[in-house]
Design an enzyme around this catalytic site. Structure first.
Site, PDB file in Angstrom:
ATOM      1  N   TYR A   1       0.501  -2.027 -12.085  1.00 32.22           N
ATOM      2  CA  TYR A   1      -0.900  -2.013 -12.493  1.00 32.22           C
ATOM      3  C   TYR A   1      -1.061  -1.418 -13.897  1.00 32.22           C
ATOM      4  CZ  TYR A   1      -1.103  -2.927  -7.532  1.00 32.22           C
ATOM      5  OH  TYR A   1      -0.885  -3.476  -6.300  1.00 32.22           O
TER       6      TYR A   1
ATOM      7  N   GLY B   1       0.765  -1.248   0.000  1.00 34.85           N
ATOM      8  CA  GLY B   1       0.000   0.000   0.000  1.00 34.85           C
ATOM      9  C   GLY B   1       0.789   1.285   0.000  1.00 34.85           C
TER      10      GLY B   1
ATOM     11  N   CYS C   1     -12.720   3.254 -29.005  1.00 37.80           N
ATOM     12  CA  CYS C   1     -13.981   3.935 -29.307  1.00 37.80           C
ATOM     13  C   CYS C   1     -14.717   4.436 -28.073  1.00 37.80           C
ATOM     14  CB  CYS C   1     -14.871   2.942 -30.041  1.00 37.80           C
ATOM     15  SG  CYS C   1     -15.061   1.442 -29.057  1.00 37.80           S
TER      16      CYS C   1
HETATM   17  N1  LLP Z   1      -1.452  -7.114  -0.595  1.00 38.71           N
HETATM   18  C1  LLP Z   1      -2.759  -7.177  -0.882  1.00 38.71           C
HETATM   19  C2  LLP Z   1      -3.601  -8.107  -0.137  1.00 38.71           C
HETATM   20  C3  LLP Z   1      -3.301  -6.375  -1.895  1.00 38.71           C
HETATM   21  O1  LLP Z   1      -4.595  -6.463  -2.180  1.00 38.71           O
HETATM   22  C4  LLP Z   1      -2.461  -5.481  -2.603  1.00 38.71           C
HETATM   23  C5  LLP Z   1      -3.003  -4.634  -3.673  1.00 38.71           C
HETATM   24  C6  LLP Z   1      -1.095  -5.441  -2.274  1.00 38.71           C
HETATM   25  C7  LLP Z   1      -0.627  -6.265  -1.252  1.00 38.71           C
HETATM   26  C8  LLP Z   1      -0.129  -4.542  -2.975  1.00 38.71           C
HETATM   27  O2  LLP Z   1      -0.448  -3.219  -2.782  1.00 38.71           O
HETATM   28  P1  LLP Z   1       0.529  -2.038  -3.303  1.00 38.71           P
HETATM   29  O3  LLP Z   1       1.806  -2.108  -2.479  1.00 38.71           O
HETATM   30  O4  LLP Z   1       0.796  -2.275  -4.726  1.00 38.71           O
HETATM   31  O5  LLP Z   1      -0.230  -0.805  -3.043  1.00 38.71           O
HETATM   32  N2  LLP Z   1      -5.121  -1.353  -9.581  1.00 38.71           N
HETATM   33  C9  LLP Z   1      -4.921  -0.361  -8.553  1.00 38.71           C
HETATM   34  C10 LLP Z   1      -4.241  -0.937  -7.328  1.00 38.71           C
HETATM   35  C11 LLP Z   1      -4.992  -2.076  -6.678  1.00 38.71           C
HETATM   36  C12 LLP Z   1      -4.270  -2.665  -5.491  1.00 38.71           C
HETATM   37  C13 LLP Z   1      -4.873  -3.946  -5.075  1.00 38.71           C
HETATM   38  N3  LLP Z   1      -4.238  -4.606  -3.999  1.00 38.71           N
HETATM   39  C14 LLP Z   1      -4.143   0.810  -9.161  1.00 38.71           C
HETATM   40  O6  LLP Z   1      -3.812   0.774 -10.331  1.00 38.71           O
HETATM   41  O7  LLP Z   1      -3.874   1.777  -8.468  1.00 38.71           O
END
Ligand code: LLP
Length: 422
Positions: A378, A245, A349
């Site tokens: 992502y 996160g 489109c």
């Molecule tokens: N652990 C869990 C359980 C998660 O659901 C996620 C991300 C992470 C770790 C990794 O989180 P990060 O460090 O990358 O923030 N598609 C969205 C982001 C969705 C994140 C989903 N879960 C975007 O493009 O911003």
């Protein structure tokens, strides 16, 4: 004035954009566009930096493969010593293909199928994170039928506001993720009855692209309390999983360093005397990557300038879906050109098909290359085949050389699952 994204991995030499020691134009001469380009050095540095920051406690990084699941990218993190956090059978398949050892895999997902749970147990992954009461019982049942003891962590929803985009906020009680603290306590206290489960951890993941420390501190404090209550009662958990996160810089947002993150959390987690787990995704990958696209047309109406490029929402969905900001800049700088304010849009489109809106950028011509920055997380993983577009190629740069780590999709690939049914 046109702004260039600050990066030491993507820099200009003689007004040409380079990834590490390789000119972007040299890569796309071979691969065409749109193409994702990643810097291996970035993956290495970010991973080491994270690891270093937490050296004061026993900890492990489980790279969140969902942010970029290219096999070579996963493999890079495995080689750097990381485990892998997978969110589906497909990601488990990818992690194993990339060479991850099952004991360094965590199986996540708010809705695991029976098959996914079975597979996790068959492969003997380090732990399965349960996200509901029903799931805990189902894991127990499946493990029992397989004569196994399942190592399980419970994902607790700490009910804190991560102050991020609502679509990527997961730690509020209104979100679908995890169970509340009371339910978690109740479940952990059933350890004796649940003969085929061994509770090994407590887990959280409160959201993504979080740019302030306080939600993390608040959530970790809440869960640390639970951890200590359970310890007093005689349930010794061996993992405390903080999730991912951590926010990164896309534009001018103020973020915190991973050292500050550690400084804020270490005093709380040190007391737990257990292994601390992290699941970073974006932090390790977002600013390691760019998406290179070619300008197809420039046009103007009474209201706006448009740069119509060959990349689309199908290649990078984030601007369309979250209104996310990605810096867009020329691959070749030309100060003799004047600047315009333009929307950068794709060929799909839909009016929602844009990569950037109202950006100041040097005047472009047909054939110019643009780099969409911070696209390593992502990006490709959320690409689709809408409009029967082929997914882009992916390139990994290492120093002065580069290799294709995913070829551009072929038209055969697009119809592969259908043509036998004609
Ligand atoms: N652990 C869990 C359980 C998660 O659901 C996620 C991300 C992470 C770790 C990794 O989180 P990060 O460090 O990358 O923030 N598609 C969205 C982001 C969705 C994140 C989903 N879960 C975007 O493009 O911003």
């Amino acid at each position: 004035m046109m702004q260039l994204f600050p990066s030491t991995y993507f820099t200009y030499k003689n007004k040409q954009l380079y990834c590490e020691g390789v000119a972007v134009t040299q890569i796309v001469k071979q691969t065409g566009t749109p193409t994702y380009i990643y810097s291996k050095k970035y993956f290495e540095d970010a991973s080491k930096e994270f690891d270093e920051a937490f050296r004061a406690v026993r900890h492990k990084i489980f790279y969140a493969a969902k942010s970029n699941f290219n096999l070579s990218v996963i493999k890079t993190f495995i080689e750097l010593g990381s485990g892998v956090d997978v969110n589906s059978e497909g990601e488990l398949y990818r992690a194993l293909k990339a060479g991850a050892k099952p004991e360094k895999i965590i199986l996540t997902s708010v809705g695991k199928t029976k098959n996914e749970i079975k597979l996790g147990l068959e492969r003997d992954v380090l732990m399965i994170k349960a996200e509901s009461e029903e799931e805990v019982y189902l894991i127990n049942e499946i493990a029992s039928s397989m004569n196994k003891i399942a190592r399980v962590a419970i994902r607790v929803n700490p009910d804190v506001n991560p102050k991020t985009h609502p679509y990527i906020s997961t730690g509020l009680s209104e979100n679908k993720f995890g169970v509340d603290s009371e339910t978690a306590l109740k479940l952990f206290r059933k350890q004796k009855e649940l003969k085929n489960i061994l509770f090994t951890g407590i887990d959280m993941h409160i959201g993504s692209q979080i740019t302030t420390l306080s939600p993390f501190v608040e959530a970790v404090e809440k869960l640390a309390n639970l951890f200590l209550i359970l310890k007093k009662e005689g349930l010794e958990l061996i993992h405390f999983d903080i999730g991912g996160g951590i926010g990164i810089q896309y534009n001018d947002e103020k973020t915190f360093s991973v050292n500050k993150f550690a400084e804020a959390l270490l005093p709380i987690v040190k007391k737990l005397n257990c292994e601390i787990i992290f699941e970073p995704g974006r932090y390790l990958t977002a600013n390691a990557g760019i998406l290179v696209t070619e300008v197809l047309y420039t046009k103007k109406n009474q209201h706006k300038n448009f740069l119509v490029v060959d990349a689309a929402m199908t290649d990078l969905l984030r601007p369309s879906i979250y209104g996310a900001y990605h810096h867009v800049q020329p691959v070749k700088l030309d100060e003799s050109r004047s600047e315009i304010i333009a929307d950068v849009v794709g060929p799909v489109c839909e009016s929602g098909d844009f990569l950037a809106k109202e950006r100041t950028i040097q005047k472009c011509e047909h054939g110019d290359l643009l780099a969409v920055m911070s696209a390593g997380a992502y990006g490709m993983v959320m690409a689709s085949n809408y409009n029967a577009r082929r997914k882009p190629a992916e390139i990994l740069v290492t120093g002065n050389s580069f290799s294709i780590i995913r070829a551009r999709e072929t038209f055969e690939h697009l119809v592969f699952d259908e043509e036998n049914y004609l």
